[in-house]
Design a protein around this motif. Sequence first.
Motif, PDB file in Angstrom:
ATOM      1  N   PRO A 190       0.828  -1.214   0.000  1.00  0.00           N
ATOM      2  CA  PRO A 190       0.000   0.000   0.000  1.00  0.00           C
ATOM      3  C   PRO A 190       0.858   1.258   0.000  1.00  0.00           C
ATOM      4  CG  PRO A 190      -0.691  -1.540   1.703  1.00  0.00           C
ATOM      5  CD  PRO A 190       0.638  -2.010   1.217  1.00  0.00           C
ATOM      6  N   SER A 191       0.385   2.287  -0.715  1.00  0.00           N
ATOM      7  CA  SER A 191       1.089   3.559  -0.737  1.00  0.00           C
ATOM      8  C   SER A 191       0.807   4.322   0.553  1.00  0.00           C
ATOM      9  CB  SER A 191       0.643   4.398  -1.941  1.00  0.00           C
ATOM     10  OG  SER A 191       0.958   3.744  -3.153  1.00  0.00           O
ATOM     11  N   GLY A 192       1.809   5.004   1.065  1.00  0.00           N
ATOM     12  CA  GLY A 192       1.627   5.750   2.298  1.00  0.00           C
ATOM     13  C   GLY A 192       0.553   6.817   2.166  1.00  0.00           C
ATOM     14  N   GLY A 193      -0.432   6.792   3.050  1.00  0.00           N
ATOM     15  CA  GLY A 193      -1.486   7.796   3.062  1.00  0.00           C
ATOM     16  C   GLY A 193      -2.628   7.526   2.114  1.00  0.00           C
ATOM     17  N   LEU A 194      -2.484   6.573   1.154  1.00  0.00           N
ATOM     18  CA  LEU A 194      -3.535   6.332   0.174  1.00  0.00           C
ATOM     19  C   LEU A 194      -4.415   5.168   0.597  1.00  0.00           C
ATOM     20  CD1 LEU A 194      -1.716   6.979  -3.214  1.00  0.00           C
ATOM     21  CD2 LEU A 194      -3.252   8.463  -1.955  1.00  0.00           C
ATOM     22  N   THR A 195      -5.004   5.268   1.771  1.00  0.00           N
ATOM     23  CA  THR A 195      -5.965   4.289   2.251  1.00  0.00           C
ATOM     24  C   THR A 195      -7.100   5.063   2.919  1.00  0.00           C
ATOM     25  OG1 THR A 195      -4.299   2.582   2.600  1.00  0.00           O
ATOM     26  CG2 THR A 195      -6.377   2.328   3.776  1.00  0.00           C
ATOM     27  N   ILE A 196      -8.330   4.790   2.496  1.00  0.00           N
ATOM     28  CA  ILE A 196      -9.482   5.480   3.054  1.00  0.00           C
ATOM     29  C   ILE A 196     -10.512   4.456   3.500  1.00  0.00           C
ATOM     30  CG2 ILE A 196      -9.156   7.563   1.676  1.00  0.00           C
ATOM     31  CD1 ILE A 196     -11.370   6.564  -0.184  1.00  0.00           C
ATOM     32  N   ALA A 197     -11.379   4.860   4.421  1.00  0.00           N
ATOM     33  CA  ALA A 197     -12.483   4.014   4.871  1.00  0.00           C
ATOM     34  C   ALA A 197     -13.770   4.549   4.263  1.00  0.00           C
ATOM     35  CB  ALA A 197     -12.567   4.016   6.391  1.00  0.00           C
ATOM     36  N   VAL A 198     -14.517   3.679   3.593  1.00  0.00           N
ATOM     37  CA  VAL A 198     -15.775   4.058   2.964  1.00  0.00           C
ATOM     38  C   VAL A 198     -16.843   3.080   3.430  1.00  0.00           C
ATOM     39  CG1 VAL A 198     -16.948   4.594   0.802  1.00  0.00           C
ATOM     40  CG2 VAL A 198     -14.456   4.822   0.945  1.00  0.00           C
ATOM     41  N   ASP A 199     -17.772   3.568   4.242  1.00  0.00           N
ATOM     42  CA  ASP A 199     -18.838   2.735   4.752  1.00  0.00           C
ATOM     43  C   ASP A 199     -18.245   1.532   5.484  1.00  0.00           C
ATOM     44  OD1 ASP A 199     -21.370   1.946   5.333  1.00  0.00           O
ATOM     45  OD2 ASP A 199     -21.844   1.173   3.360  1.00  0.00           O
ATOM     46  N   GLU A 200     -18.515   0.302   5.008  1.00  0.00           N
ATOM     47  CA  GLU A 200     -18.022  -0.910   5.658  1.00  0.00           C
ATOM     48  C   GLU A 200     -16.791  -1.473   4.963  1.00  0.00           C
ATOM     49  OE1 GLU A 200     -19.224  -2.211   8.504  1.00  0.00           O
ATOM     50  OE2 GLU A 200     -20.523  -0.465   8.596  1.00  0.00           O
ATOM     51  N   THR A 201     -16.070  -0.643   4.218  1.00  0.00           N
ATOM     52  CA  THR A 201     -14.906  -1.123   3.468  1.00  0.00           C
ATOM     53  C   THR A 201     -13.715  -0.182   3.663  1.00  0.00           C
ATOM     54  OG1 THR A 201     -15.480   0.111   1.458  1.00  0.00           O
ATOM     55  CG2 THR A 201     -16.398  -2.114   1.690  1.00  0.00           C
ATOM     56  N   ALA A 202     -12.542  -0.706   3.335  1.00  0.00           N
ATOM     57  CA  ALA A 202     -11.319   0.099   3.274  1.00  0.00           C
ATOM     58  C   ALA A 202     -10.777  -0.016   1.853  1.00  0.00           C
ATOM     59  CB  ALA A 202     -10.287  -0.393   4.279  1.00  0.00           C
ATOM     60  N   VAL A 203     -10.421   1.115   1.256  1.00  0.00           N
ATOM     61  CA  VAL A 203      -9.904   1.135  -0.108  1.00  0.00           C
ATOM     62  C   VAL A 203      -8.467   1.645  -0.058  1.00  0.00           C
ATOM     63  CG1 VAL A 203     -10.192   2.041  -2.434  1.00  0.00           C
ATOM     64  CG2 VAL A 203     -12.208   1.550  -1.033  1.00  0.00           C
ATOM     65  N   THR A 204      -7.565   0.883  -0.682  1.00  0.00           N
ATOM     66  CA  THR A 204      -6.158   1.261  -0.679  1.00  0.00           C
ATOM     67  C   THR A 204      -5.614   1.247  -2.103  1.00  0.00           C
ATOM     68  OG1 THR A 204      -3.978   0.784   0.283  1.00  0.00           O
ATOM     69  CG2 THR A 204      -5.328  -1.102  -0.317  1.00  0.00           C
ATOM     70  N   TRP A 205      -4.671   2.155  -2.351  1.00  0.00           N
ATOM     71  CA  TRP A 205      -4.016   2.244  -3.663  1.00  0.00           C
ATOM     72  C   TRP A 205      -2.586   1.767  -3.466  1.00  0.00           C
ATOM     73  CZ3 TRP A 205      -5.426   6.951  -7.169  1.00  0.00           C
ATOM     74  CH2 TRP A 205      -5.169   6.621  -8.503  1.00  0.00           C
ATOM     75  N   THR A 206      -2.220   0.662  -4.096  1.00  0.00           N
ATOM     76  CA  THR A 206      -0.917   0.054  -3.876  1.00  0.00           C
ATOM     77  C   THR A 206       0.127   0.625  -4.816  1.00  0.00           C
ATOM     78  OG1 THR A 206      -1.189  -1.763  -5.455  1.00  0.00           O
ATOM     79  CG2 THR A 206      -2.140  -2.051  -3.249  1.00  0.00           C
ATOM     80  N   GLU A 207       1.379   0.321  -4.513  1.00  0.00           N
ATOM     81  CA  GLU A 207       2.484   0.762  -5.359  1.00  0.00           C
ATOM     82  C   GLU A 207       2.431   0.125  -6.749  1.00  0.00           C
ATOM     83  OE1 GLU A 207       4.499   3.057  -4.770  1.00  0.00           O
ATOM     84  OE2 GLU A 207       4.392   3.381  -2.605  1.00  0.00           O
ATOM     85  N   ALA A 208       1.710  -0.985  -6.881  1.00  0.00           N
ATOM     86  CA  ALA A 208       1.579  -1.666  -8.173  1.00  0.00           C
ATOM     87  C   ALA A 208       0.412  -1.113  -8.988  1.00  0.00           C
ATOM     88  CB  ALA A 208       1.388  -3.164  -7.956  1.00  0.00           C
ATOM     89  N   ASP A 209      -0.139   0.042  -8.574  1.00  0.00           N
ATOM     90  CA  ASP A 209      -1.248   0.703  -9.277  1.00  0.00           C
ATOM     91  C   ASP A 209      -2.544  -0.078  -9.193  1.00  0.00           C
ATOM     92  OD1 ASP A 209       0.156   3.014 -10.114  1.00  0.00           O
ATOM     93  OD2 ASP A 209       1.084   1.852 -11.719  1.00  0.00           O
ATOM     94  N   ASP A 210      -2.706  -0.900  -8.146  1.00  0.00           N
ATOM     95  CA  ASP A 210      -3.968  -1.610  -7.933  1.00  0.00           C
ATOM     96  C   ASP A 210      -4.812  -0.841  -6.911  1.00  0.00           C
ATOM     97  OD1 ASP A 210      -3.479  -3.726  -9.657  1.00  0.00           O
ATOM     98  OD2 ASP A 210      -2.388  -4.857  -8.132  1.00  0.00           O
ATOM     99  N   LEU A 211      -6.050  -0.567  -7.295  1.00  0.00           N
ATOM    100  CA  LEU A 211      -7.007   0.018  -6.376  1.00  0.00           C
ATOM    101  C   LEU A 211      -7.827  -1.132  -5.808  1.00  0.00           C
ATOM    102  CD1 LEU A 211      -7.799   2.896  -5.449  1.00  0.00           C
ATOM    103  CD2 LEU A 211      -9.664   2.804  -7.102  1.00  0.00           C
TER     104      LEU A 211
END
Length: 278
Positions: A190-211
């Motif tokens: 995961p990229s530093g700082g690029l993780t958010i919580a949305v409702d009942e989920t967590a979304v992260t943007w990795t260094e490999a460009d995967d959301l």
Amino acid sequence: MTGADDLSHYERLGIDPAASLRQIRHAYRALAKTAHPDAGGRSEQFRLLTEAYEVLANPLLRKEYDERLSVERFVRGDPFDNPEMSSGRGTRPPREGRGEPRGWTGTSGAFTGDVEFPDHLRDITDMPWVSTSNREVQVRPANVIWHKAEPSMVTPRKVSQGVVIATGESLQMLEPLHGRAVWQTSVGNPSGGLTIAVDETAVTWTEADDLTCVDLRSGSIRWTHRIVTPGERQLASLYDLVIAATTNQLLAFDQQNGRRRWQSQLAAAPSVPICAAG
């Protein structure tokens, strides 16, 4: 003192004003065994006992209390007869006899006895211009309930189920009270700082460009999108949407299933962090 409610904190705990913190704790625990309502004591008695302990066990509160106690006894005309006035800094010998109180008496302004300068104020007159900026202030340390030695790769996120962190190539959910891992899911780096919580989920943007979207209750991956776009990346949320910003476009995904809702091209890279408003 005229009654139980007029006792000082020292008298209530039955300790000397120069008592150490260890002695204060020992006295409180011994008295609490019988003063607690569950042990047959009165609730008001236990409340006053606990209040006395909380003040005297805190160095800053104890200092303020000692100074206030000094002023009260000076006003009553007996400032130096009780060792509590000096807070363990030394006492004056008791005067002979206990006749009329010294100090101001009555309401007519009559004055009896002599006036002596309080010991606890002598440092003000002896060293009036000494700076206190370099003095060490005793502060009670915070109680560490638990800690995790391995650092998080993203900013920890507090959610209703616990705390979301990322270590190495995985997201983890930790219990807030014990720090134990509820689940751990491999998502890439995961990229530093690029993780958010949305409702009942967590979304992260990795260094490999995967959301990647992870279910907070189970730790299972709901969906993943590969977004190969050079430049800076940002994440934001709006209701049930996950909004991703790249160098030249904005993309909105459904938080539940990852379906792309819309996409907009940007004339230039964002110069400020993106935000979402209703």
